[in-house]
Write a protein that holds these residues in place. Structure first.
Motif, mmCIF file in Angstrom:
data_model
loop_
_atom_site.group_PDB
_atom_site.id
_atom_site.type_symbol
_atom_site.label_atom_id
_atom_site.label_comp_id
_atom_site.label_asym_id
_atom_site.label_seq_id
_atom_site.Cartn_x
_atom_site.Cartn_y
_atom_site.Cartn_z
ATOM 1 N N GLU A 265 94.465 30.666 38.762
ATOM 2 C CA GLU A 265 93.271 30.408 37.971
ATOM 3 C C GLU A 265 92.444 31.687 37.795
ATOM 4 O OE1 GLU A 265 92.469 27.968 36.291
ATOM 5 O OE2 GLU A 265 93.464 26.204 37.102
ATOM 6 N N PRO A 266 91.725 31.817 36.668
ATOM 7 C CA PRO A 266 90.834 32.971 36.485
ATOM 8 C C PRO A 266 89.676 32.915 37.471
ATOM 9 C CG PRO A 266 90.496 31.363 34.754
ATOM 10 C CD PRO A 266 91.709 30.907 35.514
ATOM 11 N N MET A 267 89.153 34.081 37.827
ATOM 12 C CA MET A 267 88.142 34.142 38.876
ATOM 13 C C MET A 267 86.812 34.731 38.418
ATOM 14 S SD MET A 267 89.017 32.945 41.882
ATOM 15 C CE MET A 267 89.702 31.537 41.024
ATOM 16 N N ASN A 268 86.792 35.476 37.315
ATOM 17 C CA ASN A 268 85.535 36.129 36.942
ATOM 18 C C ASN A 268 84.539 35.119 36.379
ATOM 19 O OD1 ASN A 268 87.253 35.961 34.592
ATOM 20 N ND2 ASN A 268 85.649 37.096 33.523
ATOM 21 N N THR A 269 83.257 35.396 36.545
ATOM 22 C CA THR A 269 82.208 34.469 36.100
ATOM 23 C C THR A 269 81.265 35.088 35.083
ATOM 24 O OG1 THR A 269 80.811 35.159 37.956
ATOM 25 C CG2 THR A 269 82.219 33.236 38.289
ATOM 26 N N ARG A 270 81.440 36.357 34.770
ATOM 27 C CA ARG A 270 80.532 37.023 33.834
ATOM 28 C C ARG A 270 81.098 36.988 32.415
ATOM 29 N NH1 ARG A 270 78.311 42.309 37.225
ATOM 30 N NH2 ARG A 270 77.792 41.163 39.123
ATOM 31 N N ALA A 271 80.244 36.752 31.446
ATOM 32 C CA ALA A 271 80.662 36.631 30.050
ATOM 33 C C ALA A 271 80.807 38.009 29.415
ATOM 34 C CB ALA A 271 79.673 35.783 29.269
ATOM 35 N N ILE A 272 81.875 38.706 29.737
ATOM 36 C CA ILE A 272 82.117 40.044 29.210
ATOM 37 C C ILE A 272 83.549 40.104 28.685
ATOM 38 C CG2 ILE A 272 82.253 42.504 29.769
ATOM 39 C CD1 ILE A 272 80.229 42.006 31.950
ATOM 40 N N PRO A 273 83.778 40.501 27.458
ATOM 41 C CA PRO A 273 82.744 40.833 26.459
ATOM 42 C C PRO A 273 82.071 39.616 25.843
ATOM 43 C CG PRO A 273 84.912 41.077 25.488
ATOM 44 C CD PRO A 273 85.128 40.778 26.953
ATOM 45 N N ASN A 274 82.690 38.448 25.939
ATOM 46 C CA ASN A 274 82.025 37.236 25.454
ATOM 47 C C ASN A 274 82.519 36.051 26.269
ATOM 48 O OD1 ASN A 274 84.459 36.078 24.129
ATOM 49 N ND2 ASN A 274 84.233 37.867 22.787
#
Length: 367
Positions: free
Chosen positions: A227-236
């Motif tokens: 599963e994906p782990m990042n939580t920041r909306a970068i670049p969108n």
């Protein structure tokens, strides 16, 4: 772990002797059996329960309640502290605000009894006797576990240090992520503030070393492998969910089936935790000011607790009365049965207590 008597000539002979018509011989055999099974039951209690993961034994002997000096757990400039204990078995842990003084630890007696039909004992039916011993052990485990988690969960649910609750809400409801562990480490730093609100010379606790969670949360851990782990909306927002953990990290979770550690935190699994499960219900009932990921008050039907503790700090303790040989479980012949009843029996007991001396060692996630 189950107790199983071996089918050896010596054990069969001992079992049959307990039902001998000679009263003296039968009583001696019953007492010998009691001495034999006492250490076995104690081993079962140590291995089959969850609470020994969390609690440190505080052995004492004699008839007086044990005492502990609180100043060894706190900075000497701390004016007052809160400790949690039970006054009676089965009661919820209650907090006491006290100074750095000698604290008397509350203890209580737990017991369990079992009786056997003489005719079955005379036949030397070992499984019959084994099942009775297992029943007696299971009752003691149940009593011990409930008492242990009543206190620990009450302490965690009420604890607040420098305005920070010890339980934080997960980033996403019903999802356990690496971000949650990272934020919990930060909260641990905040609740281990110095007495003056600043940075301590020596950090009391660097955070949880162990965490206890439900099978569903262990499923979330195993999902770290894919599963994906990042939580920041970068670049969108659409693309932010596409970043997984590094391949080297994901392979560890895949190969270990989730049986691993995260940020140095060892993971343990317990069936009593999870949506509407026993310990989750207890925490929901005693938690004060704890919110779930949605912002509402923690509710056992929608949220679940992941319990963390610092095992290097021996402040979640179990005062336990022991003999000179270190044994805490005492098994004795039950003398209430007459010959006419056609029964013989034993009872087992132990004297213990539960206490949380410093709740800074406890943290948690509301998922």
């Amino acid at each position: 772990m189950r107790i199983k008597l071996k089918n050896t000539p010596e054990q069969v002979e001992l079992i049959k002797a307990m039902a001998d018509k000679d009263a003296t011989k039968s009583m001696q055999a019953r007492q010998a059996f009691a001495e034999f099974v006492g250490p076995v039951i104690q081993q079962v209690l140590n291995l089959a329960a969850l609470s020994p993961l969390l609690y440190t034994d505080w052995p004492y002997s004699g008839d007086n309640d044990p005492e502990v000096e609180l100043d060894q757990f706190y900075n000497t400039n701390t004016p007052q502290v809160s400790v949690w204990q039970q006054s009676v078995a089965g009661g919820l842990g209650t907090s006491t605000v006290t100074g750095l003084q000698t604290l008397r630890l509350q203890t209580y007696e737990l017991d369990s009894a079992v009786s056997l039909l003489v005719r079955n004992v005379q036949r030397g039916v070992l499984p019959y006797v084994s099942n009775a011993l297992n029943r007696m052990s299971q009752e003691l485990i149940r009593y011990q576990e409930y008492n242990a988690f009543y206190v620990a969960l009450r302490a965690l649910g009420e604890a607040s240090t420098d305005g920070n609750k010890h339980v934080i809400a997960a980033t996403t409801a019903s999802v356990l992520q690496l971000d949650d562990f990272n934020r919990l480490l930060t909260r641990s730093k905040r609740i281990n503030v110095a007495f003056n609100g600043g940075t301590p010379d020596v950090m009391y606790s660097r955070g949880a070393t162990d965490m206890l969670m439900s099978p569903e949360m262990m499923e979330e851990i195993r999902a770290f492998a894919y599963e994906p782990m990042n939580t920041r909306a970068i670049p969108n927002t659409d693309e932010s969910t596409a970043v997984p953990l590094p391949d080297s990290v994901r392979s560890q979770f895949f190969a270990g089936s989730g049986d691993t550690s995260i940020y140095g935190i060892t993971l343990h699994e317990g069936l009593e935790l999870g949506i509407s499960k026993t310990y989750n219900d207890i925490f929901a009932a005693v938690a004060s000011g704890i919110n779930g990921p949605g912002g509402a008050a923690f509710a056992s039907a929608t949220d679940e607790l992941v319990l963390g503790w610092d095992s290097t700090r021996e402040v979640v303790i179990r005062p336990v009365n022991t003999d000179l040989d270190g044994s805490s479980v005492k098994v004795e012949v039950d003398d209430q049965f007459s010959k006419r009843s056609g029964k013989i029996g034993w009872f087992t007991k132990l004297i213990e207590g539960r206490a949380v001396l410093d709740a800074r060692a406890l943290t948690g996630l509301a998922v």
